[in-house]
Design a protein around this motif. Structure first.
Motif, PDB file in Angstrom:
ATOM      1  N   SER A 119       0.818  -1.092   0.198  1.00 24.36           N
ATOM      2  CA  SER A 119      -0.157   0.040  -0.096  1.00 24.36           C
ATOM      3  C   SER A 119       0.813   1.309  -0.028  1.00 24.36           C
ATOM      4  CB  SER A 119      -0.971   0.105   1.140  1.00 24.36           C
ATOM      5  OG  SER A 119      -0.319   0.115   2.302  1.00 24.36           O
ATOM      6  N   ALA A 120       0.246   2.445  -0.135  1.00 24.08           N
ATOM      7  CA  ALA A 120       1.040   3.671   0.118  1.00 24.08           C
ATOM      8  C   ALA A 120       0.243   4.753   0.583  1.00 24.08           C
ATOM      9  CB  ALA A 120       1.565   4.037  -1.527  1.00 24.08           C
ATOM     10  N   ARG A 121       1.089   5.862   1.152  1.00 21.22           N
ATOM     11  CA  ARG A 121       0.265   6.854   1.822  1.00 21.22           C
ATOM     12  C   ARG A 121       0.871   8.312   1.293  1.00 21.22           C
ATOM     13  NH1 ARG A 121       2.829   5.258   6.671  1.00 21.22           N
ATOM     14  NH2 ARG A 121       4.218   6.603   7.383  1.00 21.22           N
ATOM     15  N   LYS A 122      -0.048   9.407   0.981  1.00 14.02           N
ATOM     16  CA  LYS A 122       0.483  10.473   0.744  1.00 14.02           C
ATOM     17  C   LYS A 122       1.323  10.699  -0.456  1.00 14.02           C
ATOM     18  CE  LYS A 122       0.218  12.233   5.672  1.00 14.02           C
ATOM     19  NZ  LYS A 122       0.958  12.763   6.670  1.00 14.02           N
ATOM     20  N   LEU A 123       0.799   9.872  -1.544  1.00 13.84           N
ATOM     21  CA  LEU A 123       1.584   9.975  -2.978  1.00 13.84           C
ATOM     22  C   LEU A 123       1.239  11.394  -3.706  1.00 13.84           C
ATOM     23  CD1 LEU A 123       0.752   6.397  -4.132  1.00 13.84           C
ATOM     24  CD2 LEU A 123       2.933   7.295  -3.329  1.00 13.84           C
ATOM     25  N   ASP A 124       2.148  11.811  -4.328  1.00 13.07           N
ATOM     26  CA  ASP A 124       2.112  13.146  -4.951  1.00 13.07           C
ATOM     27  C   ASP A 124       0.847  13.094  -5.839  1.00 13.07           C
ATOM     28  OD1 ASP A 124       4.342  13.982  -3.626  1.00 13.07           O
ATOM     29  OD2 ASP A 124       5.569  14.120  -5.386  1.00 13.07           O
ATOM     30  N   ASP A 125       0.267  14.381  -6.056  1.00 16.37           N
ATOM     31  CA  ASP A 125      -1.180  14.478  -6.848  1.00 16.37           C
ATOM     32  C   ASP A 125      -0.399  14.814  -8.254  1.00 16.37           C
ATOM     33  OD1 ASP A 125      -3.296  14.325  -8.097  1.00 16.37           O
ATOM     34  OD2 ASP A 125      -4.210  15.573  -6.491  1.00 16.37           O
ATOM     35  N   LYS A 126      -0.519  14.174  -9.338  1.00 14.10           N
ATOM     36  CA  LYS A 126      -0.298  14.434 -10.681  1.00 14.10           C
ATOM     37  C   LYS A 126      -1.212  14.972 -11.554  1.00 14.10           C
ATOM     38  CE  LYS A 126       3.980  13.235 -10.023  1.00 14.10           C
ATOM     39  NZ  LYS A 126       5.342  14.227 -10.025  1.00 14.10           N
ATOM     40  N   ASP A 127      -2.611  14.880 -11.051  1.00 18.17           N
ATOM     41  CA  ASP A 127      -3.787  15.200 -11.736  1.00 18.17           C
ATOM     42  C   ASP A 127      -4.231  16.755 -11.558  1.00 18.17           C
ATOM     43  OD1 ASP A 127      -3.354  12.870 -12.992  1.00 18.17           O
ATOM     44  OD2 ASP A 127      -4.863  11.543 -12.016  1.00 18.17           O
ATOM     45  N   PHE A 128      -4.844  17.375 -12.189  1.00 13.13           N
ATOM     46  CA  PHE A 128      -5.443  18.769 -12.128  1.00 13.13           C
ATOM     47  C   PHE A 128      -6.631  18.710 -11.282  1.00 13.13           C
ATOM     48  CE2 PHE A 128      -2.244  19.756 -15.550  1.00 13.13           C
ATOM     49  CZ  PHE A 128      -1.565  20.816 -14.841  1.00 13.13           C
ATOM     50  N   PHE A 129      -7.729  18.002 -11.722  1.00 11.62           N
ATOM     51  CA  PHE A 129      -9.020  17.926 -11.454  1.00 11.62           C
ATOM     52  C   PHE A 129      -9.376  16.678 -10.588  1.00 11.62           C
ATOM     53  CE2 PHE A 129      -8.899  20.073 -15.506  1.00 11.62           C
ATOM     54  CZ  PHE A 129      -9.329  21.233 -15.116  1.00 11.62           C
TER      55      PHE A 129
END
Length: 482
Positions: free
Chosen positions: A88-98
């Motif tokens: 699992s993962a947590r607090k991944l970077d957000d790469k999408d605008f909307f």
């Protein structure tokens, strides 16, 4: 290839790449596949002795093309165990605008030649910066080639429908590190983007990847079961249909030559002498089918070759040979060629073993036949039902008949199904035409005939969750393969 009579062998992984392939598709990229063949006893084969082999593809006519195929070989030193991983993962970077990122992860193994080999790609979790990926299984050989300290590169991506996925970050790991999660403890790695580390002063990471569970799944070997006392119950079935020819005629496949064994005897001895090493009492049931038998000379498809219905067992392979030779003058060869009854007879014995829930007996039925079987529908049904049992069926085609239908039973060209459409649970049939081994040694025939048996034994017991018993003082007179 592993077999009952081969000595120690090495496992080798082949990695195949190709560049410069000509684009033959008008509206899309080519969809290449690579076919590797070998030639043994008249069949094609390819032997690779180097660590890396590069060859140019030949155009029709034999001219050298621009495409280059590279085959890399690496010896696998580990066992066949699997591991089950839950990431699992947590607090991944957000790469999408909307919306939020749609993350998936790839695990790559560092090869000996410094190239990277994709081991596993997770599914994509949509619109989630704290994804929980599905648990998956991968063999230790695939993950690290048995080298528990080998470097693994794990990369996390944001999925895009156009195929141009956005890079989130990566981290390095090894199986030794992953083992920390075996007891339910979590192992964590910072997911790092090297560009951000250079550009951003306060950059820490692009998220945290967590291994929640690492479970080792032990895959037992054929040798484990044999050393635990598992016995191979070997049964022979011989075709006595009229298509074999009058046994008194020297042209008959059943003709007993004073100095030269016929094809039935050659196949029986070559295979039987190997199997008898895995049977402690050396007593083998032997049956015939397709003949009119005394005293009333009715056709039977599962009669005891020694004519003792209460005890069809013969003492050793030599006992089977003697019973076969003694019964020939007493029979009237007839027909048709029905083999479903003998498969069902052995399956009845194998079904009793299912209830023990122990790896103590596995049944091998050797069918020696000269022609195309006439009860194909019933045979398919019998094989499908037998695939649920500790049982394998070996068919050796004797003579020069058309055995094309036998390939369907073998299952190598597709999944065998019953007339009602039910598929076999596992592949249990091996067909070999004897004519391909007329000029080969008995060992070559036996190796080909028995090549799939170790895997079939292991496959059955593993599928049932049946572990081998602790090793006993059991010794075969032959060297075992893996």
């Amino acid at each position: 290839m592993s077999g009952l009579l081969v000595g120690p062998c090495l496992k080798v992984e082949l990695r195949i790449t190709c560049k410069g392939i000509q684009d033959r598709d008008a509206l899309s990229k080519p969809d290449p596949c690579f076919l590797l063949k070998r030639k043994s006893h008249g069949q094609w084969m390819e032997i690779i002795s180097q660590r890396k082999l590069c060859k140019a593809l030949l155009r029709p006519g034999g001219t050298v093309g621009k495409a280059i195929v590279t085959i890399s070989a690496e010896e696998l030193t580990g066992d066949d165990d699997y591991i089950e991983l839950s990431f699992s993962a947590r607090k991944l970077d957000d790469k999408d605008f909307f919306t939020k990122s749609d993350p998936f992860m790839e695990i790559y193994r560092m090869n000996e030649d410094a190239t990277m080999q994709l081991v596993y790609r997770t599914e994509t979790v949509m619109n989630n910066l704290n994804p929980v990926w599905k648990t998956f299984k991968v063999s230790l050989n695939s993950l690290c080639s048995g080298d528990h300290g080998r470097k693994l590169q794990c990369t996390v991506w944001d999925w895009d429908s156009n195929g141009k996925h956005d890079y989130i970050g990566e981290f390095e790991a090894s199986f030794n590190e992953m083992r920390g999660a075996i007891d339910g403890r979590q192992v964590q790695w910072p997911c790092l983007n090297p560009k951000y580390r250079v550009k951003k002063k306060n950059y820490k990471n692009s998220g945290i990847v967590i291994l929640n569970q690492c479970k080792i799944i032990k895959m037992h070997s054929f040798l484990d079961y044999i050393m635990g006392g598992c016995q191979i119950q070997f049964t022979v079935a011989i075709d006595f249909t009229a298509s074999n020819g009058d046994p008194g005629n020297s042209c008959s496949l059943h003709y007993i030559h004073p100095y030269q064994p016929n094809e039935y005897l050659k196949a029986l001895v070559a295979v039987g002498e190997i199997c008898q090493d895995y049977d402690s009492d050396k007593m083998f049931p032997a049956f015939g089918f397709g003949a009119q038998i005394p005293p009333d000379y009715k056709v039977s498809h599962d009669f005891a070759v020694n004519f003792n219905a209460e005890n069809p067992e013969c003492a050793g392979i030599q006992g089977v040979v003697e019973a076969y030779q003694a019964c020939l003058p007493k029979l009237q060869l007839y027909g048709p060629t029905n083999i479903a009854p003998i498969i069902q007879k052995v399956a009845n014995s194998a079904s009793q073993e299912v209830h023990t829930k122990e790896a103590m007996q596995y049944f091998i039925l050797l069918i020696l036949t000269d022609g195309v079987i006439t009860d194909m529908a019933d045979t398919r049904e019998a094989i499908v039902q037998a695939s649920h049992l500790p049982m394998s069926v070996i068919i050796v085609g004797v003579g020069n008949a058309d055995f094309s239908d036998m390939q369907m039973l073998d299952g190598d060209d597709g999944i065998l199904r019953s007339p009602k459409g039910e598929p076999v649970l596992r592949d249990i049939v091996q067909f070999v035409p004897f004519r391909n081994f007329k000029h080969a040694s008995p060992a070559a025939l036996a190796q080909r005939v028995l090549a799939e048996v170790p895997h079939q034994v292991v496959d059955y017991f593993n599928s049932k969750g049946i572990k081998p018993k602790a090793p006993r003082h059991f010794q075969s007179s032959r060297q075992l393969g893996p």
